[in-house]
Design a protein around this motif. Structure first.
Motif, PDB file in Angstrom:
ATOM      1  N   ALA A 146      -5.025  38.076  49.486  1.00 54.08           N
ATOM      2  CA  ALA A 146      -5.412  37.002  50.405  1.00 54.08           C
ATOM      3  C   ALA A 146      -5.057  35.660  49.788  1.00 54.08           C
ATOM      4  O   ALA A 146      -5.341  35.408  48.614  1.00 54.08           O
ATOM      5  CB  ALA A 146      -6.910  37.061  50.704  1.00 54.08           C
ATOM      6  N   VAL A 147      -4.438  34.811  50.594  1.00 51.20           N
ATOM      7  CA  VAL A 147      -4.091  33.450  50.202  1.00 51.20           C
ATOM      8  C   VAL A 147      -4.845  32.495  51.112  1.00 51.20           C
ATOM      9  O   VAL A 147      -4.806  32.648  52.343  1.00 51.20           O
ATOM     10  CB  VAL A 147      -2.576  33.190  50.316  1.00 51.20           C
ATOM     11  N   VAL A 148      -5.534  31.540  50.526  1.00 53.07           N
ATOM     12  CA  VAL A 148      -6.214  30.510  51.315  1.00 53.07           C
ATOM     13  C   VAL A 148      -5.772  29.150  50.787  1.00 53.07           C
ATOM     14  O   VAL A 148      -5.910  28.864  49.597  1.00 53.07           O
ATOM     15  CB  VAL A 148      -7.748  30.615  51.229  1.00 53.07           C
ATOM     16  N   THR A 149      -5.218  28.346  51.675  1.00 50.88           N
ATOM     17  CA  THR A 149      -4.803  26.987  51.318  1.00 50.88           C
ATOM     18  C   THR A 149      -5.816  25.993  51.881  1.00 50.88           C
ATOM     19  O   THR A 149      -6.157  26.057  53.064  1.00 50.88           O
ATOM     20  CB  THR A 149      -3.408  26.674  51.886  1.00 50.88           C
ATOM     21  N   VAL A 150      -6.292  25.107  51.035  1.00 49.68           N
ATOM     22  CA  VAL A 150      -7.192  24.049  51.506  1.00 49.68           C
ATOM     23  C   VAL A 150      -6.341  22.883  51.965  1.00 49.68           C
ATOM     24  O   VAL A 150      -5.682  22.218  51.163  1.00 49.68           O
ATOM     25  CB  VAL A 150      -8.173  23.620  50.396  1.00 49.68           C
ATOM     26  N   GLY A 151      -6.322  22.679  53.276  1.00 48.95           N
ATOM     27  CA  GLY A 151      -5.540  21.602  53.863  1.00 48.95           C
ATOM     28  C   GLY A 151      -6.409  20.387  54.127  1.00 48.95           C
ATOM     29  O   GLY A 151      -7.152  19.942  53.257  1.00 48.95           O
ATOM     30  N   THR A 173       0.059  23.328  55.660  1.00 46.95           N
ATOM     31  CA  THR A 173      -0.589  24.175  56.654  1.00 46.95           C
ATOM     32  C   THR A 173       0.417  25.067  57.358  1.00 46.95           C
ATOM     33  O   THR A 173       0.230  26.289  57.462  1.00 46.95           O
ATOM     34  CB  THR A 173      -1.336  23.310  57.684  1.00 46.95           C
ATOM     35  N   MET A 174       1.510  24.489  57.838  1.00 43.53           N
ATOM     36  CA  MET A 174       2.509  25.296  58.535  1.00 43.53           C
ATOM     37  C   MET A 174       3.210  26.264  57.588  1.00 43.53           C
ATOM     38  O   MET A 174       3.524  27.398  57.959  1.00 43.53           O
ATOM     39  CB  MET A 174       3.524  24.393  59.238  1.00 43.53           C
ATOM     40  N   PHE A 175       3.435  25.824  56.347  1.00 46.57           N
ATOM     41  CA  PHE A 175       4.021  26.734  55.356  1.00 46.57           C
ATOM     42  C   PHE A 175       3.141  27.970  55.183  1.00 46.57           C
ATOM     43  O   PHE A 175       3.632  29.106  55.176  1.00 46.57           O
ATOM     44  CB  PHE A 175       4.188  26.030  54.007  1.00 46.57           C
ATOM     45  N   THR A 176       1.824  27.763  55.039  1.00 49.07           N
ATOM     46  CA  THR A 176       0.905  28.874  54.817  1.00 49.07           C
ATOM     47  C   THR A 176       0.870  29.807  56.011  1.00 49.07           C
ATOM     48  O   THR A 176       0.800  31.038  55.857  1.00 49.07           O
ATOM     49  CB  THR A 176      -0.508  28.344  54.504  1.00 49.07           C
ATOM     50  N   ARG A 177       0.952  29.262  57.207  1.00 54.61           N
ATOM     51  CA  ARG A 177       0.966  30.107  58.402  1.00 54.61           C
ATOM     52  C   ARG A 177       2.266  30.908  58.490  1.00 54.61           C
ATOM     53  O   ARG A 177       2.247  32.092  58.858  1.00 54.61           O
ATOM     54  CB  ARG A 177       0.775  29.244  59.653  1.00 54.61           C
ATOM     55  N   VAL A 188      -0.941  41.363  53.401  1.00 53.90           N
ATOM     56  CA  VAL A 188      -1.408  40.129  52.777  1.00 53.90           C
ATOM     57  C   VAL A 188      -1.774  39.131  53.865  1.00 53.90           C
ATOM     58  O   VAL A 188      -0.970  38.855  54.756  1.00 53.90           O
ATOM     59  CB  VAL A 188      -0.331  39.527  51.854  1.00 53.90           C
ATOM     60  N   ARG A 189      -2.978  38.580  53.788  1.00 50.99           N
ATOM     61  CA  ARG A 189      -3.439  37.607  54.773  1.00 50.99           C
ATOM     62  C   ARG A 189      -3.353  36.202  54.196  1.00 50.99           C
ATOM     63  O   ARG A 189      -3.696  35.978  53.028  1.00 50.99           O
ATOM     64  CB  ARG A 189      -4.883  37.897  55.193  1.00 50.99           C
ATOM     65  N   CYS A 190      -2.927  35.258  55.028  1.00 50.15           N
ATOM     66  CA  CYS A 190      -2.775  33.869  54.581  1.00 50.15           C
ATOM     67  C   CYS A 190      -3.414  32.946  55.604  1.00 50.15           C
ATOM     68  O   CYS A 190      -3.023  32.936  56.779  1.00 50.15           O
ATOM     69  CB  CYS A 190      -1.292  33.511  54.427  1.00 50.15           C
ATOM     70  N   ASN A 191      -4.401  32.170  55.162  1.00 53.79           N
ATOM     71  CA  ASN A 191      -5.147  31.293  56.056  1.00 53.79           C
ATOM     72  C   ASN A 191      -5.318  29.903  55.456  1.00 53.79           C
ATOM     73  O   ASN A 191      -5.047  29.679  54.270  1.00 53.79           O
ATOM     74  CB  ASN A 191      -6.517  31.900  56.355  1.00 53.79           C
ATOM     75  N   VAL A 192      -5.790  28.996  56.291  1.00 50.18           N
ATOM     76  CA  VAL A 192      -5.991  27.602  55.891  1.00 50.18           C
ATOM     77  C   VAL A 192      -7.425  27.187  56.199  1.00 50.18           C
ATOM     78  O   VAL A 192      -7.957  27.543  57.255  1.00 50.18           O
ATOM     79  CB  VAL A 192      -5.018  26.663  56.631  1.00 50.18           C
ATOM     80  N   VAL A 193      -8.042  26.455  55.293  1.00 48.70           N
ATOM     81  CA  VAL A 193      -9.311  25.788  55.557  1.00 48.70           C
ATOM     82  C   VAL A 193      -9.037  24.292  55.536  1.00 48.70           C
ATOM     83  O   VAL A 193      -8.506  23.766  54.558  1.00 48.70           O
ATOM     84  CB  VAL A 193     -10.378  26.140  54.501  1.00 48.70           C
ATOM     85  N   SER A 194      -9.370  23.615  56.628  1.00 53.09           N
ATOM     86  CA  SER A 194      -9.075  22.187  56.754  1.00 53.09           C
ATOM     87  C   SER A 194     -10.370  21.373  56.756  1.00 53.09           C
ATOM     88  O   SER A 194     -11.039  21.255  57.784  1.00 53.09           O
ATOM     89  CB  SER A 194      -8.284  21.912  58.036  1.00 53.09           C
ATOM     90  N   PRO A 195     -10.735  20.814  55.608  1.00 52.78           N
ATOM     91  CA  PRO A 195     -11.958  20.017  55.548  1.00 52.78           C
ATOM     92  C   PRO A 195     -11.767  18.644  56.203  1.00 52.78           C
ATOM     93  O   PRO A 195     -10.658  18.128  56.315  1.00 52.78           O
ATOM     94  CB  PRO A 195     -12.192  19.835  54.040  1.00 52.78           C
ATOM     95  N   GLY A 196     -12.889  18.066  56.581  1.00 51.51           N
ATOM     96  CA  GLY A 196     -12.920  16.654  56.927  1.00 51.51           C
ATOM     97  C   GLY A 196     -13.427  15.899  55.711  1.00 51.51           C
ATOM     98  O   GLY A 196     -13.221  16.327  54.570  1.00 51.51           O
ATOM     99  N   ARG A 254     -10.966  40.427  57.563  1.00 46.98           N
ATOM    100  CA  ARG A 254      -9.812  41.308  57.352  1.00 46.98           C
ATOM    101  C   ARG A 254      -8.809  41.313  58.500  1.00 46.98           C
ATOM    102  O   ARG A 254      -7.660  41.697  58.311  1.00 46.98           O
ATOM    103  CB  ARG A 254     -10.297  42.745  57.103  1.00 46.98           C
ATOM    104  N   HIS A 255      -9.240  40.881  59.699  1.00 46.10           N
ATOM    105  CA  HIS A 255      -8.312  40.827  60.837  1.00 46.10           C
ATOM    106  C   HIS A 255      -7.952  39.385  61.197  1.00 46.10           C
ATOM    107  O   HIS A 255      -7.539  39.089  62.312  1.00 46.10           O
ATOM    108  CB  HIS A 255      -8.913  41.542  62.051  1.00 46.10           C
ATOM    109  N   ILE A 256      -8.112  38.483  60.243  1.00 44.83           N
ATOM    110  CA  ILE A 256      -7.783  37.072  60.457  1.00 44.83           C
ATOM    111  C   ILE A 256      -6.658  36.678  59.521  1.00 44.83           C
ATOM    112  O   ILE A 256      -6.777  36.802  58.304  1.00 44.83           O
ATOM    113  CB  ILE A 256      -8.999  36.156  60.207  1.00 44.83           C
ATOM    114  N   THR A 257      -5.570  36.206  60.088  1.00 39.13           N
ATOM    115  CA  THR A 257      -4.479  35.667  59.289  1.00 39.13           C
ATOM    116  C   THR A 257      -3.762  34.585  60.092  1.00 39.13           C
ATOM    117  O   THR A 257      -3.843  34.565  61.319  1.00 39.13           O
ATOM    118  CB  THR A 257      -3.491  36.761  58.836  1.00 39.13           C
ATOM    119  N   MET A 258      -3.122  33.672  59.386  1.00 41.00           N
ATOM    120  CA  MET A 258      -2.427  32.529  59.995  1.00 41.00           C
ATOM    121  C   MET A 258      -3.391  31.588  60.725  1.00 41.00           C
ATOM    122  O   MET A 258      -2.996  30.817  61.591  1.00 41.00           O
ATOM    123  CB  MET A 258      -1.312  32.984  60.942  1.00 41.00           C
TER     124      MET A 258
END
Length: 271
Positions: A146-151, A173-177, A188-196, A254-258
């Motif tokens: 699992a890859v998570v990018t903090v955007g 963000t688009m790269f990670t998606r 392999v799942r890759c997602n983004v968390v975008s904080p304010g 487990r069923h969440i990616t992009m």
């Protein structure tokens, strides 16, 4: 004595899925990165804390025993490859990668320097590429990870004086998606968390001497700079972002990616 585990009133303690698994966290020395490290350690993960600030890593290790520090500038591709190889040799296969390393250079576009633009993209975007390529290749070969990018929510909403930062986070963000699309069939799942707005040193660097008043201005919003306030009425704590990261890295997702998960108290009015 009878085994009461599982009976009513005697909840069974379940071992976390992260127990013993290896996680690599960049930008781990402070703020959101340090909060992610703490959250993963609390879940039982073996954490490789990566940052270019050796002093910050030393302080983190003193606070959170068991964390393994690795000094690294994510903008250096060769160093990234060597560090990832070293982490896997010393700790084992990386199951979770969290890209947090980032910098902020603020200025109106017409005053933004070439160096500020280049440095921002070198860390916030190219750094994400370097670590994700090195770790993603290995995850794909193993068929899991699992890859998570903090955007940032600035990736989806224009911000005055933050063009370089917003553009770099939008690119990451688009790269990670795209990475998630390519690696999906490999498990392999890759997602983004975008904080304010989050209570970190980066955020506080934007404030004046009166921190309390500055914080309230962020919560209230500023029509003069076309900035909406925060409907939930509070600035995020780093731990709020870390909880979202751990969720997306876990089997509960487990069923969440992009996916791009905004954690901003409703500031972008995003549905």
């Amino acid at each position: 004595m009878p085994n009461l585990a599982g009976r009513r009133g005697c909840p069974v303690q379940q071992q976390s899925e992260f127990a013993g698994s290896v996680a690599m966290v960049t930008g781990a020395g402070q703020g959101i990165g340090a909060a992610v490290v703490r959250a993963l350690v609390a879940e039982g993960a073996v954490v490789a804390a990566v940052d270019r600030n050796a002093g910050a890593l030393e302080a983190l290790v003193a606070e959170v025993p068991g964390v393994r520090p690795y000094v690294l500038d994510v903008s250096d591709a060769q160093s990234v490859e060597k560090t990832v190889e070293l982490i896997e040799e010393q700790l084992g296969s990386i199951a979770t990668l969290v890209n947090v390393a980032g910098i902020l250079r603020t200025a109106p576009v017409v005053e933004l320097t070439d160096a500020d633009w280049a440095d921002t993209f070198a860390v916030n975007t190219t750094g994400v590429f370097h670590t994700s390529r090195a770790v993603g290749r290995r995850m794909a070969d193993r068929g899991r990870g699992a890859v998570v990018t903090v955007g940032s929510n600035a990736a989806g909403v224009p911000r005055a004086g933050m063009a370089a930062y917003a553009a770099s986070k939008a690119a990451a963000t688009m790269f990670t998606r795209c990475l998630g699309l390519e690696l999906a069939r490999s498990g392999v799942r890759c997602n983004v968390v975008s904080p304010g707005s989050t209570d970190t040193e980066m955020q506080r660097a934007l404030w004046g001497e009166d921190a309390e008043a500055s914080e309230q201005r962020v919560i209230d919003g500023d029509l003069g700079s076309w900035r909406v306030g925060i409907p939930l009425g509070r600035i995020a704590a780093p731990a709020d972002i870390a909880e979202a990261v751990v969720f997306l890295a876990s089997d509960r997702a487990r069923h969440i990616t992009m996916h791009d998960l905004y954690v901003d108290g409703g500031a972008t009015l995003r549905a």
